[in-house]
Motif scaffolding. Structure first.
Motif, PDB file in Angstrom:
ATOM      1  N   ASN A 204      10.783  43.586  39.955  1.00 16.85           N
ATOM      2  CA  ASN A 204      11.708  42.332  39.621  1.00 16.85           C
ATOM      3  C   ASN A 204      12.648  42.020  40.349  1.00 16.85           C
ATOM      4  N   TYR A 206      15.516  40.955  39.861  1.00 15.82           N
ATOM      5  CA  TYR A 206      16.915  41.432  39.611  1.00 15.82           C
ATOM      6  C   TYR A 206      17.024  42.769  40.185  1.00 15.82           C
ATOM      7  N   GLY A 207      15.842  43.325  40.536  1.00 14.79           N
ATOM      8  CA  GLY A 207      15.905  45.046  40.871  1.00 14.79           C
ATOM      9  C   GLY A 207      16.093  44.995  42.558  1.00 14.79           C
ATOM     10  N   ALA A 211      17.147  48.293  45.009  1.00 17.51           N
ATOM     11  CA  ALA A 211      15.960  49.165  45.179  1.00 17.51           C
ATOM     12  C   ALA A 211      15.936  49.864  46.477  1.00 17.51           C
TER      13      ALA A 211
END
Length: 476
Positions: A204, A206-207, A211
């Protein structure tokens, strides 16, 4: 003989005759013409007709404001002129012949985002409602939110995210579909392309920042990061335009009897590969660069100046059609910063235009012909649609338009100076407060009051003092 037969005959004459009309259509309140030679139209004569509430030219179209009975006027006009009406889309295409390259580019961008607006508005309302029940402490002396004390509303809040996520996180699907539709290529390929940008198997967007390990496709000689582009606007636009370009080029090469098999394959597969190797990363950086500039400008020491200029100039931008560009910037700001400080100023501008019309209704009370335009226009403004108010009333008299611009600028300065942020795009009028983040709802309410009181007061003052009295604008 129809109700508007005689006026239709006169309008046909004043507009330059049948030979001066390339195309004609109508929308909810306006006749839309594409004219071969626009200067031939007698604007003053047309506006003097009893049923005509005003006129303007925008995006290559000469538009005549009739009001709610426009469909009947249109039927009588086409009967009198012998011109067969066409769809609004056809009129838009014809109108582009009267536009510059920049105008055509902006018109195309506007037409890409226009089909998405209903979903964005619904999404904005939903996120605004979720914001109200989940983030604003309204209960027990301002210490608890509605969702914290009610399992029912907590469930509603959780359920509504299903729609909010579908609209905003999966926005690239809508963008790539709209581009395919706009340029007449295969729409389902546009949808599939969009899904490949937001697939659940991708990390995603947003991640990405937090990460530790980013998954990748391993091709032996090269590795490609498996990163999603949820809520990203520019990567989706670049991918969509690439798909359109490849599909059209390949169709010219491939024989018709093989096109069903080869065109989709050789258009879609290379586009998806390019989207994840080149277009996506570049688009992400470009989008981040644009949003960083806007956000930095609005939060800098000179943010108040930017806000004042934007608040003052936004309504004129609507006239040119450039205001559609703010949709992409707002969406990018939401993706990068979890909200937008640009959109609140747009909501304020809409309210200000409606308040200026409200003052005209007050000053000209009893003028039934004008009230047929002004009252619906004011209501429309307060619900986020400004064109009827601006083109039907404010620009016609000039001084209400100026009063609204001043009120909008003052409210915008306060909004930006106090850090007001919206969770999302929403309805741009009075309901816009639902999209404002909880801590800023109070100050935004004050901004709304300014956008109501200042334009109303200035409009009354300007009229009584004769400021710009007798001045009118005919947009060409």
């Amino acid at each position: 003989m129809g109700k508007y037969t005689e006026e239709s005959k006169r309008m046909l004459e004043l507009i330059g005759g049948r030979e001066n009309i390339t195309a004609v259509s109508h929308c909810v309140t306006r006749l839309r013409f594409v004219l071969k030679d626009p200067p031939k139209a007698d604007i003053k004569g047309i506006e003097a007709l009893k049923s005509v509430k005003g006129s303007f030219t925008q995006a290559g179209q000469f538009q005549v404001i009739i009001g709610n009975d426009v469909a009947n006027f249109y039927n009588d006009f086409t009967a009198v002129s012998g011109i067969e009406g066409v769809s609004k889309d056809a009129v838009k295409q014809e109108a582009k012949s009267n536009m510059s390259l920049l105008q055509r580019t902006l018109a195309n961008l506007a037409e890409i985002f226009a089909p998405l607006i209903p979903a964005l508005v619904v999404g904005g309302l939903i996120l605004g409602f979720r914001n109200l029940i989940d983030a604003v402490p309204l209960l027990e002396g301002g210490t608890k939110t509605i969702t914290s004390v009610s399992q029912f509303w907590a469930g509603v809040n959780h359920f509504l995210w299903l729609i909010g996520e579908a609209i905003f996180h999966y926005l690239p699907v809508g963008i790539t579909w709209s581009i395919a539709k706009k340029f007449g290529t295969t729409q389902i390929l546009g949808i599939v392309l969009g899904i490949t940008l937001v697939s659940p198997q991708l990390l995603n967007a947003y991640g990405v920042a937090g990460a530790k390990d980013i998954p990748f496709w391993d091709f032996g000689f090269a590795q490609v990061n498996m990163i999603g582009y949820q809520a990203q606007v520019i990567p989706a636009m670049l991918a969509g335009f690439t798909l359109v370009f490849l599909e059209k080029k390949i169709k010219k090469i491939v024989p018709d009897y093989l096109s069903m098999i080869l065109v989709p394959f050789f258009a879609l597969v290379p586009t998806v590969l390019l989207a994840h190797t080149v277009l996506g990363p570049i688009g992400w950086k470009v989008g981040s660069f644009i949003s960083d500039i806007v956000y930095s400008g609005l939060t800098s020491a000179f943010g108040w100046l930017f806000a004042g200029l934007f608040g003052f100039a936004y309504a004129p931008l609507v006239i040119t059609g450039l205001h559609h560009m703010t949709n992409a910037i707002d969406l990018q700001l939401m993706s990068e910063f979890g909200g937008t400080n640009l959109w609140p100023m747009i909501a304020i501008s809409n309210i200000a235009q409606g308040s200026a019309v409200l003052a005209i209704i007050y000053m000209h009370r009893g003028n039934k012909d004008e009230e047929a335009v002004s009252i619906p226009a004011a209501i429309s403004c307060y619900m986020g649609v400004t064109e009827p108010a601006m083109f039907g009333i404010n620009i016609k008299y000039v001084y209400p338009f100026l009063a609204a611009m001043i009120g909008s600028a003052i409210a915008a300065v306060l909004s930006v100076s106090t850090g007001v942020m919206a969770n999302s795009i929403g309805v741009g009028g009075l309901p816009g407060i639902l999209s404002i983040q909880g801590p800023y709802m109070g100050i935004f309410a004050i901004c709304m009051v300014i956008a109501i009181v200042v334009p109303f007061t200035l409009t009354v003052f300007f009229e009584k003092k004769g400021v710009l009295a007798g001045r009118t604008i005919t947009l060409r």
